[in-house]
Design a protein around this motif. Sequence first.
Motif, PDB file in Angstrom:
ATOM      1  N   ASP A   1      23.187  33.768  39.009  1.00  0.00           N
ATOM      2  CA  ASP A   1      24.361  33.375  38.218  1.00  0.00           C
ATOM      3  C   ASP A   1      25.072  32.294  39.019  1.00  0.00           C
ATOM      4  O   ASP A   1      25.690  32.582  40.045  1.00  0.00           O
ATOM      5  CB  ASP A   1      25.289  34.577  37.991  1.00  0.00           C
ATOM      6  CG  ASP A   1      26.728  34.152  37.688  1.00  0.00           C
ATOM      7  OD1 ASP A   1      26.897  33.110  37.021  1.00  0.00           O
ATOM      8  OD2 ASP A   1      27.664  34.845  38.138  1.00  0.00           O
ATOM      9  N   VAL A   2      24.976  31.057  38.569  1.00  0.00           N
ATOM     10  CA  VAL A   2      25.534  29.926  39.318  1.00  0.00           C
ATOM     11  C   VAL A   2      26.837  29.408  38.701  1.00  0.00           C
ATOM     12  O   VAL A   2      27.339  28.363  39.101  1.00  0.00           O
ATOM     13  CB  VAL A   2      24.511  28.760  39.407  1.00  0.00           C
ATOM     14  CG1 VAL A   2      23.274  29.192  40.163  1.00  0.00           C
ATOM     15  CG2 VAL A   2      24.145  28.260  38.006  1.00  0.00           C
ATOM     16  N   GLN A   3      27.388  30.160  37.736  1.00  0.00           N
ATOM     17  CA  GLN A   3      28.571  29.685  37.017  1.00  0.00           C
ATOM     18  C   GLN A   3      29.868  30.353  37.464  1.00  0.00           C
ATOM     19  O   GLN A   3      30.948  29.775  37.301  1.00  0.00           O
ATOM     20  CB  GLN A   3      28.386  29.931  35.512  1.00  0.00           C
ATOM     21  CG  GLN A   3      27.167  29.268  34.912  1.00  0.00           C
ATOM     22  CD  GLN A   3      27.212  27.748  35.008  1.00  0.00           C
ATOM     23  OE1 GLN A   3      28.287  27.149  34.933  1.00  0.00           O
ATOM     24  NE2 GLN A   3      26.058  27.122  35.179  1.00  0.00           N
ATOM     25  N   SER A   4      29.801  31.547  38.006  1.00  0.00           N
ATOM     26  CA  SER A   4      31.007  32.334  38.275  1.00  0.00           C
ATOM     27  C   SER A   4      31.879  31.717  39.350  1.00  0.00           C
ATOM     28  O   SER A   4      31.392  31.310  40.406  1.00  0.00           O
ATOM     29  CB  SER A   4      30.621  33.757  38.683  1.00  0.00           C
ATOM     30  OG  SER A   4      29.943  34.412  37.641  1.00  0.00           O
ATOM     31  N   ARG A   5      33.186  31.706  39.087  1.00  0.00           N
ATOM     32  CA  ARG A   5      34.159  31.164  40.036  1.00  0.00           C
ATOM     33  C   ARG A   5      35.109  32.217  40.572  1.00  0.00           C
ATOM     34  O   ARG A   5      35.891  31.932  41.475  1.00  0.00           O
ATOM     35  CB  ARG A   5      34.952  30.038  39.364  1.00  0.00           C
ATOM     36  CG  ARG A   5      34.108  28.851  38.914  1.00  0.00           C
ATOM     37  CD  ARG A   5      34.873  27.981  37.945  1.00  0.00           C
ATOM     38  NE  ARG A   5      35.175  28.721  36.716  1.00  0.00           N
ATOM     39  CZ  ARG A   5      35.863  28.213  35.695  1.00  0.00           C
ATOM     40  NH1 ARG A   5      36.307  26.972  35.752  1.00  0.00           N
ATOM     41  NH2 ARG A   5      36.114  28.939  34.617  1.00  0.00           N
ATOM     42  N   ASN A   6      35.079  33.403  40.022  1.00  0.00           N
ATOM     43  CA  ASN A   6      35.920  34.497  40.515  1.00  0.00           C
ATOM     44  C   ASN A   6      35.270  35.826  40.149  1.00  0.00           C
ATOM     45  O   ASN A   6      34.206  35.857  39.500  1.00  0.00           O
ATOM     46  CB  ASN A   6      37.343  34.404  39.945  1.00  0.00           C
ATOM     47  CG  ASN A   6      37.358  34.339  38.423  1.00  0.00           C
ATOM     48  OD1 ASN A   6      36.583  35.012  37.745  1.00  0.00           O
ATOM     49  ND2 ASN A   6      38.236  33.512  37.876  1.00  0.00           N
ATOM     50  N   THR A   7      35.909  36.927  40.542  1.00  0.00           N
ATOM     51  CA  THR A   7      35.313  38.245  40.344  1.00  0.00           C
ATOM     52  C   THR A   7      35.159  38.587  38.861  1.00  0.00           C
ATOM     53  O   THR A   7      34.159  39.186  38.454  1.00  0.00           O
ATOM     54  CB  THR A   7      36.164  39.316  41.050  1.00  0.00           C
ATOM     55  OG1 THR A   7      36.271  38.975  42.439  1.00  0.00           O
ATOM     56  CG2 THR A   7      35.529  40.684  40.933  1.00  0.00           C
ATOM     57  N   PHE A   8      36.141  38.223  38.072  1.00  0.00           N
ATOM     58  CA  PHE A   8      36.067  38.486  36.630  1.00  0.00           C
ATOM     59  C   PHE A   8      34.845  37.804  36.021  1.00  0.00           C
ATOM     60  O   PHE A   8      34.097  38.413  35.255  1.00  0.00           O
ATOM     61  CB  PHE A   8      37.351  37.995  35.959  1.00  0.00           C
ATOM     62  CG  PHE A   8      37.389  38.231  34.482  1.00  0.00           C
ATOM     63  CD1 PHE A   8      37.780  39.452  33.964  1.00  0.00           C
ATOM     64  CD2 PHE A   8      37.031  37.220  33.591  1.00  0.00           C
ATOM     65  CE1 PHE A   8      37.823  39.674  32.584  1.00  0.00           C
ATOM     66  CE2 PHE A   8      37.064  37.426  32.225  1.00  0.00           C
ATOM     67  CZ  PHE A   8      37.459  38.659  31.715  1.00  0.00           C
ATOM     68  N   GLU A   9      34.629  36.543  36.377  1.00  0.00           N
ATOM     69  CA  GLU A   9      33.470  35.820  35.853  1.00  0.00           C
ATOM     70  C   GLU A   9      32.170  36.363  36.439  1.00  0.00           C
ATOM     71  O   GLU A   9      31.139  36.371  35.751  1.00  0.00           O
ATOM     72  CB  GLU A   9      33.620  34.331  36.138  1.00  0.00           C
ATOM     73  CG  GLU A   9      34.754  33.682  35.353  1.00  0.00           C
ATOM     74  CD  GLU A   9      34.841  32.181  35.571  1.00  0.00           C
ATOM     75  OE1 GLU A   9      33.996  31.631  36.316  1.00  0.00           O
ATOM     76  OE2 GLU A   9      35.746  31.549  34.995  1.00  0.00           O
ATOM     77  N   ASN A  10      32.205  36.814  37.707  1.00  0.00           N
ATOM     78  CA  ASN A  10      31.029  37.491  38.283  1.00  0.00           C
ATOM     79  C   ASN A  10      30.580  38.631  37.365  1.00  0.00           C
ATOM     80  O   ASN A  10      29.401  38.739  37.012  1.00  0.00           O
ATOM     81  CB  ASN A  10      31.354  38.087  39.649  1.00  0.00           C
ATOM     82  CG  ASN A  10      31.454  37.059  40.761  1.00  0.00           C
ATOM     83  OD1 ASN A  10      32.307  37.184  41.631  1.00  0.00           O
ATOM     84  ND2 ASN A  10      30.596  36.064  40.762  1.00  0.00           N
ATOM     85  N   ALA A  11      31.538  39.478  37.008  1.00  0.00           N
ATOM     86  CA  ALA A  11      31.228  40.653  36.197  1.00  0.00           C
ATOM     87  C   ALA A  11      30.732  40.248  34.812  1.00  0.00           C
ATOM     88  O   ALA A  11      29.744  40.799  34.300  1.00  0.00           O
ATOM     89  CB  ALA A  11      32.461  41.546  36.090  1.00  0.00           C
ATOM     90  N   ARG A  12      31.399  39.299  34.196  1.00  0.00           N
ATOM     91  CA  ARG A  12      31.018  38.882  32.834  1.00  0.00           C
ATOM     92  C   ARG A  12      29.618  38.282  32.809  1.00  0.00           C
ATOM     93  O   ARG A  12      28.773  38.673  31.989  1.00  0.00           O
ATOM     94  CB  ARG A  12      32.033  37.860  32.321  1.00  0.00           C
ATOM     95  CG  ARG A  12      31.761  37.372  30.895  1.00  0.00           C
ATOM     96  CD  ARG A  12      32.658  36.185  30.565  1.00  0.00           C
ATOM     97  NE  ARG A  12      32.360  35.037  31.424  1.00  0.00           N
ATOM     98  CZ  ARG A  12      33.171  33.994  31.577  1.00  0.00           C
ATOM     99  NH1 ARG A  12      34.338  33.966  30.953  1.00  0.00           N
ATOM    100  NH2 ARG A  12      32.821  32.979  32.347  1.00  0.00           N
ATOM    101  N   ASN A  13      29.340  37.359  33.718  1.00  0.00           N
ATOM    102  CA  ASN A  13      28.054  36.664  33.703  1.00  0.00           C
ATOM    103  C   ASN A  13      26.910  37.549  34.166  1.00  0.00           C
ATOM    104  O   ASN A  13      25.801  37.485  33.611  1.00  0.00           O
ATOM    105  CB  ASN A  13      28.137  35.406  34.573  1.00  0.00           C
ATOM    106  CG  ASN A  13      29.137  34.400  34.031  1.00  0.00           C
ATOM    107  OD1 ASN A  13      29.474  34.416  32.856  1.00  0.00           O
ATOM    108  ND2 ASN A  13      29.628  33.522  34.891  1.00  0.00           N
ATOM    109  N   VAL A  14      27.169  38.373  35.179  1.00  0.00           N
ATOM    110  CA  VAL A  14      26.105  39.258  35.675  1.00  0.00           C
ATOM    111  C   VAL A  14      25.785  40.337  34.643  1.00  0.00           C
ATOM    112  O   VAL A  14      24.618  40.709  34.474  1.00  0.00           O
ATOM    113  CB  VAL A  14      26.521  39.888  37.023  1.00  0.00           C
ATOM    114  CG1 VAL A  14      25.562  41.011  37.413  1.00  0.00           C
ATOM    115  CG2 VAL A  14      26.535  38.833  38.112  1.00  0.00           C
ATOM    116  N   THR A  15      26.799  40.842  33.957  1.00  0.00           N
ATOM    117  CA  THR A  15      26.551  41.831  32.904  1.00  0.00           C
ATOM    118  C   THR A  15      25.605  41.270  31.851  1.00  0.00           C
ATOM    119  O   THR A  15      24.671  41.958  31.397  1.00  0.00           O
ATOM    120  CB  THR A  15      27.878  42.257  32.244  1.00  0.00           C
ATOM    121  OG1 THR A  15      28.700  42.917  33.216  1.00  0.00           O
ATOM    122  CG2 THR A  15      27.624  43.207  31.084  1.00  0.00           C
TER     123      THR A  15
END
Length: 247
Positions: free
Chosen positions: A153-167
């Motif tokens: 996942d090369v798009q996430s910029r914070n923890t919230f986006e980590n969770a959204r994109n990895v999910t």
Amino acid sequence: MLIVLVKIIEAFVLPPGLFVSAPFVLGLLWMKSSKKKALLLLFFSLLSYLLTTSVGTFLFVRPLEKSFQPQTFENCDAVIVLGGGIFKTPDGYELRPHAFKRLVEAIQIAKKYDAVLVVSGGMLPGTFGVPEASIMAELARKFGLPSEKILLDVQSRNTFENARNVTEIVRRSNLKRPILVTSAVHMKRAVVSFKMFNLEVQPHPVDYLCDYGPLSWIDFVPTRESLEANMLGVHEIVGLLWYKLRR
């Protein structure tokens, strides 16, 4: 005993201890001439003391780190590791220490269970270079993990986006039993983030910042390590409060 005394004096004369001792001394000197300024300086001195010593770490960091305990897992098919920062050296980009500790542990777990490694981290606004996940994936391959076992996942910029994109990646890949690896101080907010997207993860905290050994004199004097740990703890507390406000 002399060396201990020298270290204590040095701790309060040099930064970050200087930000404790200087306002404290000034506050005492101004107590008669300007009580309000003096009290403000003394308050700043106390706040600086909490942020630069293990006293503050006990208040800000330890409760977060103890939210989840290390455990053994019966099985897993994916290991999610969240980025913790990169920096550029003359030889190229490298992971920051927190990110490196997370990744090494995640690679070991992935090898143990023959699981897929999911690395998550993009580029922060205002930065240039390569996504953090790409650096993590490259290092994972150097540690012997095959490319087909690594998802990025090369798009996430914070923890919230980590969770959204990895999910999204986990569900698209039909992975059912993911383990989440991140720093212990960060784990609570990370788990909350994944719950927002209804993904149950098995938390595996690493990279502890608190010293869980017996108390000693060093716990009561300012250190750079305590300042870093406490700032990370405060960051996580503010992040959790922000999540509650958003909900």
